[in-house]
Scaffold this motif. Structure first.
Motif, mmCIF file in Angstrom:
data_model
loop_
_atom_site.group_PDB
_atom_site.id
_atom_site.type_symbol
_atom_site.label_atom_id
_atom_site.label_comp_id
_atom_site.label_asym_id
_atom_site.label_seq_id
_atom_site.Cartn_x
_atom_site.Cartn_y
_atom_site.Cartn_z
ATOM 1 N N UNK A 39 12.208 1.392 3.149
ATOM 2 C CA UNK A 39 11.248 0.297 3.050
ATOM 3 C C UNK A 39 10.969 0.007 1.582
ATOM 4 N N UNK A 40 10.897 -1.258 1.245
ATOM 5 C CA UNK A 40 10.459 -1.669 -0.087
ATOM 6 C C UNK A 40 8.954 -1.905 -0.014
ATOM 7 N N UNK A 41 8.187 -1.129 -0.779
ATOM 8 C CA UNK A 41 6.730 -1.258 -0.808
ATOM 9 C C UNK A 41 6.338 -1.930 -2.120
ATOM 10 N N UNK A 42 5.598 -3.039 -2.037
ATOM 11 C CA UNK A 42 5.216 -3.821 -3.211
ATOM 12 C C UNK A 42 3.697 -3.907 -3.271
ATOM 13 N N UNK A 43 3.117 -3.557 -4.414
ATOM 14 C CA UNK A 43 1.655 -3.582 -4.536
ATOM 15 C C UNK A 43 1.115 -4.998 -4.381
ATOM 16 N N UNK A 44 1.646 -5.956 -5.132
ATOM 17 C CA UNK A 44 1.153 -7.332 -5.119
ATOM 18 C C UNK A 44 2.237 -8.281 -4.622
ATOM 19 N N UNK A 45 1.888 -9.113 -3.642
ATOM 20 C CA UNK A 45 2.843 -10.106 -3.156
ATOM 21 C C UNK A 45 2.899 -11.255 -4.161
ATOM 22 N N UNK A 46 3.733 -11.057 -5.174
ATOM 23 C CA UNK A 46 3.746 -11.982 -6.304
ATOM 24 C C UNK A 46 5.064 -11.824 -7.043
ATOM 25 N N UNK A 47 5.562 -12.912 -7.642
ATOM 26 C CA UNK A 47 6.728 -12.808 -8.501
ATOM 27 C C UNK A 47 7.875 -13.717 -8.128
ATOM 28 N N UNK A 48 8.705 -14.008 -9.133
ATOM 29 C CA UNK A 48 9.817 -14.948 -8.962
ATOM 30 C C UNK A 48 10.886 -14.433 -8.013
ATOM 31 N N UNK A 49 10.988 -13.110 -7.847
ATOM 32 C CA UNK A 49 12.046 -12.547 -7.016
ATOM 33 C C UNK A 49 11.708 -12.542 -5.526
ATOM 34 N N UNK A 65 -2.952 -10.943 -3.158
ATOM 35 C CA UNK A 65 -3.344 -11.719 -4.324
ATOM 36 C C UNK A 65 -2.709 -11.231 -5.605
ATOM 37 N N UNK A 66 -2.997 -11.948 -6.700
ATOM 38 C CA UNK A 66 -2.448 -11.590 -8.003
ATOM 39 C C UNK A 66 -3.543 -11.130 -8.966
ATOM 40 N N UNK A 67 -4.748 -10.903 -8.446
ATOM 41 C CA UNK A 67 -5.852 -10.395 -9.262
ATOM 42 C C UNK A 67 -5.458 -9.053 -9.884
ATOM 43 N N UNK A 68 -5.828 -8.847 -11.140
ATOM 44 C CA UNK A 68 -5.557 -7.589 -11.824
ATOM 45 C C UNK A 68 -6.874 -6.912 -12.161
ATOM 46 N N UNK A 69 -7.072 -5.711 -11.644
ATOM 47 C CA UNK A 69 -8.275 -4.960 -11.979
ATOM 48 C C UNK A 69 -8.035 -3.486 -11.693
ATOM 49 N N UNK A 70 -8.825 -2.645 -12.365
ATOM 50 C CA UNK A 70 -8.725 -1.203 -12.167
ATOM 51 C C UNK A 70 -9.075 -0.823 -10.730
ATOM 52 N N UNK A 71 -10.127 -1.458 -10.180
ATOM 53 C CA UNK A 71 -10.540 -1.148 -8.814
ATOM 54 C C UNK A 71 -9.450 -1.522 -7.804
ATOM 55 N N UNK A 72 -8.762 -2.617 -8.078
ATOM 56 C CA UNK A 72 -7.682 -3.023 -7.177
ATOM 57 C C UNK A 72 -6.573 -1.973 -7.171
ATOM 58 N N UNK A 73 -6.208 -1.456 -8.348
ATOM 59 C CA UNK A 73 -5.161 -0.444 -8.415
ATOM 60 C C UNK A 73 -5.591 0.842 -7.696
ATOM 61 N N UNK A 74 -6.859 1.207 -7.812
ATOM 62 C CA UNK A 74 -7.351 2.396 -7.104
ATOM 63 C C UNK A 74 -7.251 2.181 -5.597
ATOM 64 N N UNK A 75 -7.613 0.980 -5.144
ATOM 65 C CA UNK A 75 -7.495 0.653 -3.723
ATOM 66 C C UNK A 75 -6.042 0.739 -3.273
ATOM 67 N N UNK A 76 -5.136 0.233 -4.102
ATOM 68 C CA UNK A 76 -3.713 0.267 -3.752
ATOM 69 C C UNK A 76 -3.169 1.689 -3.748
ATOM 70 N N UNK A 77 -3.699 2.530 -4.629
ATOM 71 C CA UNK A 77 -3.280 3.928 -4.641
ATOM 72 C C UNK A 77 -3.539 4.576 -3.286
ATOM 73 N N UNK A 78 -4.734 4.357 -2.754
ATOM 74 C CA UNK A 78 -5.058 4.952 -1.452
ATOM 75 C C UNK A 78 -4.286 4.288 -0.314
ATOM 76 N N UNK A 79 -3.996 2.997 -0.445
ATOM 77 C CA UNK A 79 -3.179 2.327 0.569
ATOM 78 C C UNK A 79 -1.752 2.867 0.559
#
Length: 368
Positions: A39-49, A65-79
């Motif tokens: 499986x390809x796991x992508x943090x943010x559904x964003x990008x030219x590819x 979304x494409x929002x960038x924040x420390x809290x978002x990355x922490x949320x993604x870590x647990x996801x």
């Protein structure tokens, strides 16, 4: 690659256009077509590819979304951690420094998960001291560390104290068939006009200091004095665009240089150019140089750390110049423009065969 029963994940921060994203996309696409469970796991559904994902690839996005924040990355870590546990992932591949750190953090305390990280960039490319410190602490926890050059490998073993038996050098895969078929889509009307201006020098990369396009522009000032018929096209976009435009104007080179912007398919232009130039101050792994080799283009490149030196050593007649030396770069360009127009790179290209490199990657998780 004997087994397809493993549950394997490849992780990326996004599908923005970049060398690391392209490497993983090619690997995942090839392995999926061979029937391997991944499986390809992508943090943010964003990008030219995003538009280049094929139907055979299983993709999971951890955020839309494409929002960038420390809290978002922490949320993604647990996801990501939840995804690994829920799907009984037995091995996970990660690339790009920040993504490697997040993956290693997400797998702390999990048993039965083999973590393989890929580091293509030299440590000089880590601009954040905090990220450098985190990487230095977390990287030794990986089961395997893929390095794309001996320079990066030595750096990681000495500065990050990663055990030598954990590191290995693997080249980037090159999907030559995809590259050459993409070139067959032909030039746009604007590119046809560009090629018709005269011998075309081409450079490709993000408009950032690492790529040394400012040095290349200064080198062109001398080149056009001896070869007023030549034209330089720089494919790419980035934060240095305005500064580079000013530099072009200040040196009265508007009639000899164009910043062509980002191209999802630069291959028709690479195929059409007369000379390919890489002016980087430092590199990770020079994917774009390999792509120029796929079209047998003569090359002038800087001998930057972790860059093209090793690739070009065995290519008779190809030119390496010192980093930051606009005079040497201009001299090399002038010489190469008057030399051979086609070079044979088959020996180098064969070492970067997609099936061969994919086999090496899979062997890291299927070594039974």
């Amino acid at each position: 690659m004997a087994s397809n029963q493993l549950s394997v994940a490849f992780v990326l921060p996004s599908l923005a256009h970049g060398g690391a994203q392209r490497v993983f996309l090619d690997l995942v696409n090839y392995l999926s077509l061979q029937g391997f469970k991944l499986t390809l796991v992508v943090l943010d559904r964003d990008g030219e590819l995003l538009s280049e994902l094929t139907s055979n690839i299983s993709v999971v996005y951890l955020d839309q979304g494409i929002e960038r924040s420390c809290m978002k990355r922490i949320r993604q870590l647990f996801r990501l951690r939840h995804f690994i546990k829920r799907n009984n992932v037995s091995a996970i591949f990660s690339t790009i420094t920040g993504m490697n750190i997040l993956t290693l953090l997400a797998t702390v305390g999990l048993t039965g998960v083999r973590v393989v990280i890929r580091e293509a960039s030299s440590l000089e490319n880590i601009s954040s001291r905090f990220q450098y410190t985190l990487a230095k602490f977390m990287y030794p926890r990986a089961d395997s560390v893929i390095c794309t050059s001996s320079y990066v490998r030595v750096q990681l073993e000495t500065e990050f104290r990663i055990a030598a038996n954990k590191t290995l050098e693997l080249p980037n895969p090159l999907d030559i068939e995809r590259i050459r078929s993409s070139a067959c889509k032909g030039l746009s009307r604007e590119d046809i006009e560009l090629v018709s201006k005269g011998p075309l020098i081409l450079a490709v990369g993000r408009l950032i200091p690492a790529k040394g396009f400012d040095v290349l522009i200064l080198a062109m000032k001398r080149v056009v004095l001896e070869r007023p018929d030549v034209y330089l096209g720089i494919v790419g976009d980035g934060p240095e665009r305005s500064a580079l435009m000013r530099l072009i104007k200040d040196n009265s080179l508007e009639n000899h240089i164009s910043l062509l912007g980002y191209r999802s398919n630069p291959y028709p232009l690479i195929k059409a150019c007369n000379l390919f130039v890489l002016s980087s101050r430092w590199e990770g792994y020079v994917n774009v140089l390999m792509e120029a080799m796929a079209f047998q283009k003569p090359i002038v490149a800087t001998d930057c750390k972790s860059g093209p030196g090793k690739l070009l050593q065995e290519c008779k007649g190809q030119t390496l110049v010192e980093v930051e030396d606009a005079g040497a770069l201009s001299s090399a360009i002038i010489v190469r423009l008057g030399g051979q127009s086609c070079v044979e790179y088959d020996q180098i290209l064969s070492k970067h065969s997609l099936p061969e490199v994919a086999r090496e990657y899979w062997s890291l998780v299927d070594d039974r």
